[in-house]
Structure formats: structure tokens, C-alpha cells
Write a protein that holds these residues in place. Structure first.
Motif, PDB file in Angstrom:
ATOM      1  N   LYS A   2       0.837  -1.198   0.000  1.00  0.00           N
ATOM      2  CA  LYS A   2       0.000   0.000   0.000  1.00  0.00           C
ATOM      3  C   LYS A   2       0.873   1.251   0.000  1.00  0.00           C
ATOM      4  N   LYS A   3       0.387   2.334  -0.569  1.00  0.00           N
ATOM      5  CA  LYS A   3       1.070   3.613  -0.551  1.00  0.00           C
ATOM      6  C   LYS A   3       0.447   4.505   0.507  1.00  0.00           C
ATOM      7  N   ALA A   4       1.257   5.295   1.172  1.00  0.00           N
ATOM      8  CA  ALA A   4       0.778   6.159   2.247  1.00  0.00           C
ATOM      9  C   ALA A   4       0.575   7.581   1.745  1.00  0.00           C
ATOM     10  N   PHE A   5      -0.498   8.206   2.199  1.00  0.00           N
ATOM     11  CA  PHE A   5      -0.834   9.576   1.844  1.00  0.00           C
ATOM     12  C   PHE A   5      -1.166  10.347   3.112  1.00  0.00           C
ATOM     13  N   ILE A   6      -0.885  11.630   3.114  1.00  0.00           N
ATOM     14  CA  ILE A   6      -1.400  12.499   4.165  1.00  0.00           C
ATOM     15  C   ILE A   6      -2.767  12.975   3.703  1.00  0.00           C
ATOM     16  N   THR A   7      -3.777  12.622   4.479  1.00  0.00           N
ATOM     17  CA  THR A   7      -5.158  12.893   4.055  1.00  0.00           C
ATOM     18  C   THR A   7      -5.829  13.989   4.867  1.00  0.00           C
ATOM     19  N   GLY A 225     -11.922  13.044   1.730  1.00  0.00           N
ATOM     20  CA  GLY A 225     -11.905  14.409   2.213  1.00  0.00           C
ATOM     21  C   GLY A 225     -11.188  15.311   1.223  1.00  0.00           C
ATOM     22  N   LYS A 226     -10.202  16.042   1.685  1.00  0.00           N
ATOM     23  CA  LYS A 226      -9.410  16.915   0.828  1.00  0.00           C
ATOM     24  C   LYS A 226      -8.478  16.084  -0.058  1.00  0.00           C
ATOM     25  N   PRO A 227      -7.879  16.696  -1.088  1.00  0.00           N
ATOM     26  CA  PRO A 227      -6.925  15.961  -1.923  1.00  0.00           C
ATOM     27  C   PRO A 227      -5.796  15.367  -1.073  1.00  0.00           C
ATOM     28  N   ALA A 228      -5.493  14.103  -1.312  1.00  0.00           N
ATOM     29  CA  ALA A 228      -4.443  13.421  -0.557  1.00  0.00           C
ATOM     30  C   ALA A 228      -3.065  13.831  -1.082  1.00  0.00           C
ATOM     31  N   ILE A 229      -2.086  13.855  -0.177  1.00  0.00           N
ATOM     32  CA  ILE A 229      -0.720  14.229  -0.520  1.00  0.00           C
ATOM     33  C   ILE A 229       0.174  12.996  -0.384  1.00  0.00           C
ATOM     34  N   ARG A 230       0.868  12.646  -1.450  1.00  0.00           N
ATOM     35  CA  ARG A 230       1.738  11.461  -1.428  1.00  0.00           C
ATOM     36  C   ARG A 230       2.974  11.706  -0.562  1.00  0.00           C
ATOM     37  N   ILE A 231       3.345  10.688   0.200  1.00  0.00           N
ATOM     38  CA  ILE A 231       4.616  10.695   0.922  1.00  0.00           C
ATOM     39  C   ILE A 231       5.588   9.894   0.063  1.00  0.00           C
ATOM     40  N   VAL A 340       2.181  20.333   8.442  1.00  0.00           N
ATOM     41  CA  VAL A 340       0.856  20.880   8.155  1.00  0.00           C
ATOM     42  C   VAL A 340       0.947  21.946   7.067  1.00  0.00           C
ATOM     43  N   GLU A 341       1.921  22.838   7.192  1.00  0.00           N
ATOM     44  CA  GLU A 341       2.063  23.894   6.192  1.00  0.00           C
ATOM     45  C   GLU A 341       2.439  23.328   4.831  1.00  0.00           C
ATOM     46  N   GLY A 342       3.301  22.313   4.809  1.00  0.00           N
ATOM     47  CA  GLY A 342       3.666  21.698   3.543  1.00  0.00           C
ATOM     48  C   GLY A 342       2.464  21.127   2.815  1.00  0.00           C
ATOM     49  N   VAL A 343       1.589  20.466   3.564  1.00  0.00           N
ATOM     50  CA  VAL A 343       0.381  19.897   2.967  1.00  0.00           C
ATOM     51  C   VAL A 343      -0.512  21.009   2.424  1.00  0.00           C
ATOM     52  N   ARG A 344      -0.679  22.061   3.187  1.00  0.00           N
ATOM     53  CA  ARG A 344      -1.541  23.154   2.723  1.00  0.00           C
ATOM     54  C   ARG A 344      -0.967  23.842   1.490  1.00  0.00           C
ATOM     55  N   GLN A 345       0.332  23.955   1.423  1.00  0.00           N
ATOM     56  CA  GLN A 345       0.937  24.531   0.214  1.00  0.00           C
ATOM     57  C   GLN A 345       0.652  23.650  -1.001  1.00  0.00           C
ATOM     58  N   LEU A 346       0.770  22.350  -0.849  1.00  0.00           N
ATOM     59  CA  LEU A 346       0.558  21.443  -1.980  1.00  0.00           C
ATOM     60  C   LEU A 346      -0.911  21.347  -2.370  1.00  0.00           C
ATOM     61  N   VAL A 374      15.022  14.012  10.521  1.00  0.00           N
ATOM     62  CA  VAL A 374      14.062  13.263   9.709  1.00  0.00           C
ATOM     63  C   VAL A 374      13.670  14.137   8.524  1.00  0.00           C
ATOM     64  N   SER A 375      13.725  13.550   7.333  1.00  0.00           N
ATOM     65  CA  SER A 375      13.408  14.272   6.091  1.00  0.00           C
ATOM     66  C   SER A 375      12.232  13.610   5.395  1.00  0.00           C
ATOM     67  N   LEU A 376      11.355  14.421   4.819  1.00  0.00           N
ATOM     68  CA  LEU A 376      10.199  13.931   4.075  1.00  0.00           C
ATOM     69  C   LEU A 376      10.130  14.621   2.717  1.00  0.00           C
ATOM     70  N   ILE A 377       9.717  13.872   1.707  1.00  0.00           N
ATOM     71  CA  ILE A 377       9.418  14.440   0.388  1.00  0.00           C
ATOM     72  C   ILE A 377       7.932  14.231   0.121  1.00  0.00           C
ATOM     73  N   LEU A 378       7.205  15.311  -0.056  1.00  0.00           N
ATOM     74  CA  LEU A 378       5.778  15.251  -0.290  1.00  0.00           C
ATOM     75  C   LEU A 378       5.459  15.740  -1.703  1.00  0.00           C
ATOM     76  N   GLU A 379       4.393  15.192  -2.279  1.00  0.00           N
ATOM     77  CA  GLU A 379       4.014  15.557  -3.636  1.00  0.00           C
ATOM     78  C   GLU A 379       2.501  15.661  -3.748  1.00  0.00           C
ATOM     79  N   ARG A 380       2.032  16.671  -4.464  1.00  0.00           N
ATOM     80  CA  ARG A 380       0.614  16.821  -4.746  1.00  0.00           C
ATOM     81  C   ARG A 380       0.169  15.723  -5.689  1.00  0.00           C
TER      82      ARG A 380
END
Length: 382
Positions: A2-7, A225-231, A340-346, A374-380
Motif C-alpha cells: 500500500k502507498k501512504a498519503f497524508i489525508t 476528504g481533501k486531496p491526498a498528498i503522497r509521501i 501541516v504547512e507543507g500539505v496546505r501549500q501542496l 528526519v526528512s520527508l518528500i511530499l508531492e501533490r
């Protein structure tokens, strides 16, 4: 797999919230993050919490679950100081991708500004020093970062004025955020004239003490809910805990390695990043990490910041909510605010602080004295 998303994401206001307790702050962002994700709290099967100075229970995740009236299949406290918010997302990603959980709620929050005696929060941070080789000699977190700053300035040419530009840039970002603790105008002259805290660091070089909380939902796919953001990628690295054991050059920190691992998993480089949300407990913290991660060559971030590189229209818009320096710092939630801010920007939800066409975001958390990274790469999602 499974792939994880911030939802879902949520944050409270930062600053003085005397009507709140640590648990009420947790509950607020729990409900709001779940609503943002479009799910009911009863559908949360994983719960990650951190730590609280004002609610110092050794099983805080279970205390919070009880307070919320939920019984998740997996509940634990996962903490790494200021890296906690990013580490929560990294851990939730592993739980979701392994199939252990479907919806992991990550909660951080504290009321250390109004829930503790004046100066108590700063005093508590002194205990992070080595009990045998540092604490007896008066070490504090600001003092440790002051030592790092002196060495870094000597070796790279970074100046007090350069760091003042970083503080002013983050304040300008915070002025665009309705929940930020500090929204008054700030000038380079104000920063330079502010009282010393731990030479060479001055008042406005240092993070705030705040009440506040953040909630992040990590799920297996979209939840309606809102558009999911890929991790897309995550990495972690620590080189030491106490400053006495840090790399001798005080420049070779774990952020370089955690970032490299996250970029490798994502199949990206720094050139692919549209916006960055990077831990800024002090102005020197952000300067070192921007160069160590590779966004700027060694010795160039100061002049770049002075020229507007970190502004909305700059080469790398950074800490667009105002960061710990101006948005707020309420313990583990401080680093979670960056997520949180990263998700809102995307999602394109950042209002007047929105980075145009932001599709990728780099998030970084740092605990201790540049200790845990800890480093994260997030994508719309398309």
C-alpha cells in the motif's frame, strides 16, 4: 504494498491559550484532522503521540485515546525532540505501507507557555545536556546552539546580519498566517538590536515558547476528504545526542544523510523541490540545514537569504507559515506545524502565503542540538 498519503491536517492558533490544557489541544486537532480527512475518529486504527511538559504521562498516546473515546489497534508515543512531527509521518508511512494500519492519526501539542511557570520551559530544556559532562557547567539548548553558531560563522563567513535576514523573512511569512503567534513587523535592525540570549544568538534568532497543537492523518489512499498528498520519500539519521559527542567540525550533521535517503526513495533531487518547510529552532539551525541538505552551497545561504531567496518569489520559498521563529513552537508540535504547512501549500490552501504552482515539498525535522534528523518528500497527487 500500500502507498501512504497524508489525508488530513489541522493546527490550533499559537501563542497564549490559557483556556486550553495539553489534552484539550490534542482533542481539538484530532477532531479537525479527522474531519479534514473526511473520516470519523472511530475509523482511526493507529495513534501516535509524542510528549508533553504539562501532561508528562509515560503512556500519553493511551491517555489521549481514552480522552478521545477511541480504541485504536496500535497506539504509541514516538518522540525525537523537534524531529517528532516528521518522524510521526515516517512511522505512520511504515505502518500503513506494511498493512498494519489504514488510518494513523499523529498528534502533538502542549500548553507550555501558559501551563508552566515563567521560565520553566526553558529551564526544562537545560536537562537535555549530558548529566555528567554538560549540565554541571551550565549548558542550555540556546548555549549549545550558540557554540555551533560561532564555529559555523567562523568557518563559512555567515554573519549576524545574514541571520537577521532569515528571522525577518520568516516573520514576513508569519504575518500572512492568521494563526501565527508573532505577526508584528520585524526589521533587520530590530533583530540586530535585540538582547543577546547566547552569543552570538539574540532574542529574534531564537524560537518562541507557545501553546498549540497539530494533527496529521496518514492513510492508505484517499479517504474522501481533501486531496491526498503522497509521501514519496522519508529518511532519518542521527550522529549524536549531546553536543560534546557531535562531529568535531560542528558541520557534518545527520541532515545531509537523512535528506539523501529521502530524495533517493522519491527519485528526486533538491532541484525538484518547489517549497521547503525546514526546522528552525534558531536562525543558525535553518542556515546550517539549508546548506547541509544541498539547497545552497556552503557559505552562500546568508547572502542568498539577504537577497530574498527564501521569500515567496525566491529560489526556495521556505517556512511559509513563519516557522518556529514566528509562527510558534509548542514542543513536538513545532516540527509538526512544518508538515501541516507543507500539505496546505501542496493543496493550494495557503491563501496570501501560497507558493504558485507548488507541487513538491521538502519537510525537515531536527531534534536536540542538530542531533536527530528526519526528512520527508511530499508531492501533490495528480
Amino acid at each position: 504494498m500500500k502507498k501512504a498519503f497524508i489525508t488530513g491536517v489541522a493546527n490550533t492558533r499559537c501563542g497564549k491559550l490559557p483556556e486550553e490544557s495539553a489534552l484539550s489541544l490534542h482533542a481539538t486537532v484530532a477532531r479537525e484532522a479527522a474531519a479534514d480527512a473526511g473520516i470519523d475518529l472511530k475509523d482511526v486504527d493507529g495513534l501516535l503521540c509524542a510528549y508533553s511538559f504539562t501532561e508528562p504521562h509515560p503512556m500519553l498516546a493511551h491517555v489521549v485515546a481514552e480522552y478521545l473515546g477511541i480504541q485504536p489497534a496500535f497506539a504509541a508515543c514516538v518522540s525525537a525532540g523537534g524531529a517528532t512531527g516528521a518522524l510521526h509521518v515516517m512511522t505512520a508511512k511504515a505502518l500503513v505501507e506494511s498493512g498494519m494500519c489504514r488510518n494513523v492519526l499523529c498528534l502533538t501539542g502542549d500548553n507550555r507557555l501558559t501551563g508552566m511557570a515563567p521560565g520553566a520551559a526553558v529551564a526544562a530544556l537545560a536537562d537535555f545536556g549530558h548529566s555528567e559532562f554538560e549540565v554541571p557547567y551550565g549548558i542550555t539548548i540556546p548555549a549549545a546552539y550558540g557554540l555551533v553558531a560561532q564555529r559555523y560563522m567562523h568557518d563559512t563567513g555567515l554573519t549576524l546580519e545574514h541571520m537577521a535576514h532569515i528571522a525577518v523573512t520568516t516573520r514576513n511569512h508569519a504575518r500572512r498566517h492568521p494563526d501565527a503567534q508573532m505577526r508584528k513587523p520585524l526589521s533587520v535592525e530590530d533583530v540586530m538590536a535585540s538582547r543577546p540570549i547566547a552569543e552570538p544568538l539574540r532574542l529574534f534568532d531564537c524560537a518562541l515558547i507557545s501553546d498549540g497543537a497539530a494533527g496529521i492523518m496518514v492513510s492508505a489512499g484517499s479517504t474522501g476528504g481533501k486531496p491526498a498528498i503522497r509521501i514519496l520519500g522519508a529518511g532519518q539519521k542521527g550522529t549524536h545526542e549531546h553536543l560534546m559527542a557531535a562531529p568535531r567540525d560542528l558541520q557534518s550533521f545527520g541532515c545531509k544523510h537523512s535528506a539523501a535517503d529521502a530524495f533517493r526513495e522519491a527519485g528526486m533531487t533538491v532541484k525538484n523541490i518547489d517549497v521547503a518547510e525546514i526546522y528552525d529552532s534558531f536562525t543558525i539551525t535553518l542556515a546550517i540545514e539549508l546548506e547541509s541538505i544541498g539547497f545552497f552551497e556552503k557559505g552562500t545561504v546568508g547572502p542568498a537569504a539577504a537577497e530574498g531567496a527564501l521569500d515567496l518569489g525566491g529560489a526556495l520559498p521556505c517556512n511559509t507559515h513563519g516557522g518556529l521563529l514566528s509562527f510558534g513552537h509548542s514542543g513536538a508540535a513545532g516540527g509538526a506545524f512544518h508538515v501541516v504547512e507543507g500539505v496546505r501549500q501542496l493543496r493550494g490552501e495557503a491563501g496570501e502565503r501560497q507558493v504558485k504552482d507548488a507541487a513538491t515539498c521538502y519537510v525537515h525535522g531536527d531534534g536536540g542540538t542538530l542531533s536527530a534528523h528526519v526528512s520527508l518528500i511530499l508531492e501533490r497527487a495528480a
